[in-house]
Write an enzyme that holds these catalytic residues in place. Sequence first.
Site, short mmCIF file in Angstrom:
data_model
loop_
_atom_site.label_atom_id
_atom_site.label_comp_id
_atom_site.label_asym_id
_atom_site.label_seq_id
_atom_site.Cartn_x
_atom_site.Cartn_y
_atom_site.Cartn_z
N GLY A 159 0.82 -1.20 0.00
CA GLY A 159 0.00 0.00 0.00
C GLY A 159 0.85 1.24 0.00
O GLY A 159 2.08 1.20 0.16
N GLY A 163 1.30 4.53 1.91
CA GLY A 163 0.93 5.17 3.17
C GLY A 163 1.16 6.65 3.09
O GLY A 163 1.57 7.17 2.06
N VAL A 206 4.69 0.97 1.18
CA VAL A 206 4.99 -0.18 2.03
C VAL A 206 5.04 -1.46 1.20
O VAL A 206 4.17 -1.69 0.36
CB VAL A 206 3.93 -0.34 3.13
CG1 VAL A 206 4.32 -1.46 4.08
CG2 VAL A 206 3.75 0.95 3.89
N LYS A 266 8.94 0.00 4.79
CA LYS A 266 8.38 1.26 4.33
C LYS A 266 9.49 2.12 3.74
O LYS A 266 10.47 2.44 4.41
CB LYS A 266 7.69 1.99 5.48
CG LYS A 266 7.31 3.42 5.11
CD LYS A 266 6.45 4.06 6.14
CE LYS A 266 5.01 3.72 5.89
NZ LYS A 266 4.10 4.47 6.75
N ASP A 299 -2.54 11.22 12.10
CA ASP A 299 -3.19 10.58 10.96
C ASP A 299 -3.79 9.24 11.38
O ASP A 299 -3.57 8.22 10.74
CB ASP A 299 -2.18 10.41 9.81
CG ASP A 299 -2.88 10.17 8.47
OD1 ASP A 299 -4.10 10.42 8.39
OD2 ASP A 299 -2.22 9.72 7.53
#
Length: 829
Positions: free
Chosen positions: A520, A522, A527, A541, A638
């Site tokens: 994904g 981020g 990542v 990451k 976040d």
Amino acid sequence: MNKWQLAPLLPLLLLTFFPLLSPSLSTDTITIGSPLSYPDTLVSSNNTFALGFFNTGNSSRWYLGIWYTITPHTVVWVANRKNPMPDPNGSLYINSDSPNLQLKTNSSDVLWHASSSSLVNPIAQLSEEGNFVLKDKNANNIAWQSFDNPTDTLLPGMPLGWISGQDLKYLTSWTDSDNPAPSNYTLKLDQTAWPEIIIWNGSKPIFRTGQLDGNKFSGSPKFNDYTEWTFEYVSNQTGEYIYYMPTSSSKLRLVLNHSTLQMYRFDDAETEQEWDTDWLVPDPNDPCDKYARCGQFGLCNLTSTNKCTCLKGFEATHVEDWDVNETTQGCTRQAELNCTSDGFLSISNVKLPDTTNTTVDRTIKQKECRKRCLKNCSCYAYSNMNEGRGCTMWMGDFTDIRKLDHGGFTLNYRVARSELHGTNAKKKTAVIATSVILGLLFLASVAYLVHKKFKQKAELLAYSERHSQASQESSQTMSMIRSEILEEGSRKGNAFNLPIVDVDVVLAATGNFALENKLGEGGFGTVFRGRLEGGERIAVKRLSYSSTQGLSEFKNEVILIAELQHINLVQLLGCCIAGEERMLIYEYMENKSLDTIIFDKSKSPQLDWPKRFEIIMGIARGILYLHQDSRLRIIHRDLKASNVLLDENMNPKISDFGIARIFGRHDNDSVTNRVVGTYGYMSPEYAMYGVFSIKSDVFSFGVLVLEIISGKKCSEIFAVEPKLNLLSYQAWTLWNDRNVLNLLDSSISKNSNDESEIIRCIQVGLLCAQDRPQDRPHMSEAILMLNSLNMILPLPKQPGYISDRFMDNMESSTSYMSHDTSITTLVPR
Ligand SMILES: *[C@@H]1O[C@H](CO)[C@@H](O)[C@H](O)[C@H]1NC(C)=O
Ligand SMILES: *[C@@H]1O[C@H](CO)[C@@H](O)[C@H](O)[C@H]1NC(C)=O
Ligand SMILES: *[C@@H]1O[C@H](CO)[C@@H](O)[C@H](O)[C@H]1NC(C)=O
Ligand SMILES: *[C@@H]1O[C@H](CO)[C@@H](O)[C@H](O)[C@H]1NC(C)=O
Ligand SMILES: *[C@@H]1O[C@H](CO)[C@@H](O)[C@H](O)[C@H]1NC(C)=O
Ligand SMILES: *[C@@H]1O[C@H](CO)[C@@H](O)[C@H](O)[C@H]1NC(C)=O
Ligand SMILES: *[C@@H]1O[C@H](CO)[C@@H](O)[C@H](O)[C@H]1NC(C)=O
Ligand SMILES: *[C@@H]1O[C@H](CO)[C@@H](O)[C@H](O)[C@H]1NC(C)=O
Ligand SMILES: *[C@@H]1O[C@H](CO)[C@@H](O)[C@H](O)[C@H]1NC(C)=O
Ligand SMILES: *[C@@H]1O[C@H](CO)[C@@H](O)[C@H](O)[C@H]1NC(C)=O
Ligand SMILES: *[C@@H]1O[C@H](CO)[C@@H](O)[C@H](O)[C@H]1NC(C)=O
Ligand SMILES: *[C@@H]1O[C@H](CO)[C@@H](O)[C@H](O)[C@H]1NC(C)=O
């Protein structure tokens, strides 16, 4: 058999009282014209505390006090400590004029009185928290309360310290277990240099917790490692004080018993039903707890056989005494100081000495601090506590230093120049030589690897022209940082074990960051999933923010993140630096992120209500840790469903906290020009004005709670009607219609046992998502509310949403906004 014959059979005899086996009035309030007389008692609304008359042992001294109603009755507050009544025939009266509260004997002697307010319609009420409060019936002003007048017990929520306009609040133990009269032992919040708790015997200290560092006492693991409470230090216009709250529904009391501070918790198990001492200080089993055990310049070190050693450069004052463990004479200098040419040795991870003889300058930094101490011949030591809290200098002899496993501060102490040379200097050169060699080796290997990988996949490492001509200097910086991280790691021992991973290991694990391994995108990077040679799965990451961050900031951040260890935070396993690329290596989470489950109708039935509740609690604990239990105050900024990962047992772990904003202990809120976050989770004050604080996270948490309950995305509903965060608005509307269970995800099977818990969670979610930050609870309060089924929660006000005007302004720059991707950058006006 009468009650007194029964008494000796019971445990904790001495602090156990049976004053009232007679029927009691079931009220929690006294008013004018209805005084309280023996044997009546006031009982708090849900029967947790009672207020009335009791005697101790079989004495003929009678007192007015508050006790826990659970047997054995335990007194937590006493009014007439010094003036007992000769018999129980007294009464507590309430008046409109001064004194408002009066305890009178049968013969009308006033034994105790409190408050001198003028009240129209005074009432005094015993609360569920154990607080006896005097106020005007129709106004909400508190004229007097027992929480402001502690005796020997600190109950949850009770302040210890200063409340502005009032006397110092501290604990004083009973003279003995039969006699509540104040003894010479006190426990106070000390502010001589930095806040710390000290137990005193008259004017002599017996125990120090060490300076407060965030919400932790640097020298007292017992306070910090205790999971049954959350502990808070408040310093604002209201005052400077500490208080605590239980993290579960356990009953707690913190009692100064003689000269020891004891933490009691009521064991509710059927078979136990008694108060357990969870910990106590000074601990008789911990020799280093004893104040100044090793005397001046002595260091208490639990791992050394004799416990006491002298600081380097000092020797035992009376060697013969040390042989018989009589060490309080302390140590003396091996070489006398020569004011002008002295230097400093330093020792890290210690509880700093007693601060009686210190001067503090909060404005100056390390270098200046050292210079200033050097200049002043009687400055024997200095310390720059963390987070740039300025400079503390010890003038003259100092005492009570303790070596800690981790945490604590670094003390720099003055010694003669001659002490600085010798073995020490040799070691230094050796260290320098080794690190130079290591550095060169590292440089060479990095250069080689980088070269290799660069060829392999040029784009991958984002190696620009600029960088391939990287100067010697920047490569050196890199190797220095590498060794600094390693050094920091070894200094912190096992608690801190952060490997630097070679870039080719990362590349091999992720298949050169193959697209099929991408998990994904981020907020702060992409990542990838990976598998190490040993089979261990990892998530890598690649940070995308490297351009704005220097290497040393990266280093600091990595060290900080690595220190954050909590079951509800994703654990950082390592890091990797290659060129301008920075990578963080995390544990791999089996079940991906929360959003992939709760918003997917085919998967959401996997999470039943009890599991969802556990997830909510886990997230709350993780945030609480970031906000107040870790060494630093961290605001996540976040929080959202996609940043909550689930392990194989569906335990939630918060991720992406490392790039969050790290706050100093005294910062309350801050303003940023670059609003980063995700639409729908962002609090109004943050989205509109860029103001963020821990309460912005609380807002996001509230939205998240509502999402977990409803299975609906806040942004999804947002798309329907672009004015409100409709999820919280919908919840609020249902709340007002008393129809709130309709919010529940239809995939959760209805079980009427869960209903009150679900409603409570929605209420907490709504409280957290309120418009005004000051209305939202702190995370510790939110946890308390979620946990305690008996607590009456405040009613939520309208949830916050972002105003039309703001929306109109934003329309012109829609390109910044997105509802689906995880990151949104808004430009505040
Ligand atoms: C209680 O009374 C008995 C007899 O009157 C006496 O022997 C005993 O010492 C008393 N106990 C206490 C704790 O005062
Ligand atoms: C307390 O008062 C009651 C009557 O109200 C009386 O019977 C009793 O003797 C008194 N007790 C003492 C110890 O004076
Ligand atoms: C005071 O004590 C006497 C006897 O000891 C009793 O008769 C009287 O009722 C008591 N008064 C009150 C107000 O308890
Ligand atoms: C408390 O201290 C005072 C003076 O320091 C002393 O006179 C007194 O005896 C002490 N009280 C106790 C209970 O030790
Ligand atoms: C407190 O001080 C008194 C003398 O002032 C001493 O007798 C007593 O032992 C001290 N108590 C403790 C626990 O150190
Ligand atoms: C100070 O902090 C406490 C606890 O967070 C809060 O209850 C109180 O309202 C604050 N006071 C002011 C003046 O901000
Ligand atoms: C208070 O301390 C004494 C001595 O350490 C101990 O015997 C007693 O049990 C303690 N009191 C309570 C209520 O635990
Ligand atoms: C504490 O004692 C241990 C064991 O003797 C020793 O290895 C360590 O160096 C000591 N620490 C300090 C700071 O003296
Ligand atoms: C000193 O104390 C330590 C532990 O407290 C003990 O192991 C040691 O035997 C003692 N030494 C002497 C000489 O009493
Ligand atoms: C201190 O040391 C300096 C340099 O070693 C020397 O010049 C000076 O005389 C010494 N001062 C005293 C007071 O010993
Ligand atoms: C403070 O300084 C005085 C004078 O040097 C010394 O006697 C005293 O022990 C010091 N206090 C502490 C707590 O170190
Ligand atoms: C009061 O306490 C009992 C048992 O502790 C609990 O079952 C009940 O729900 C509580 N009631 C309220 C209103 O908090």
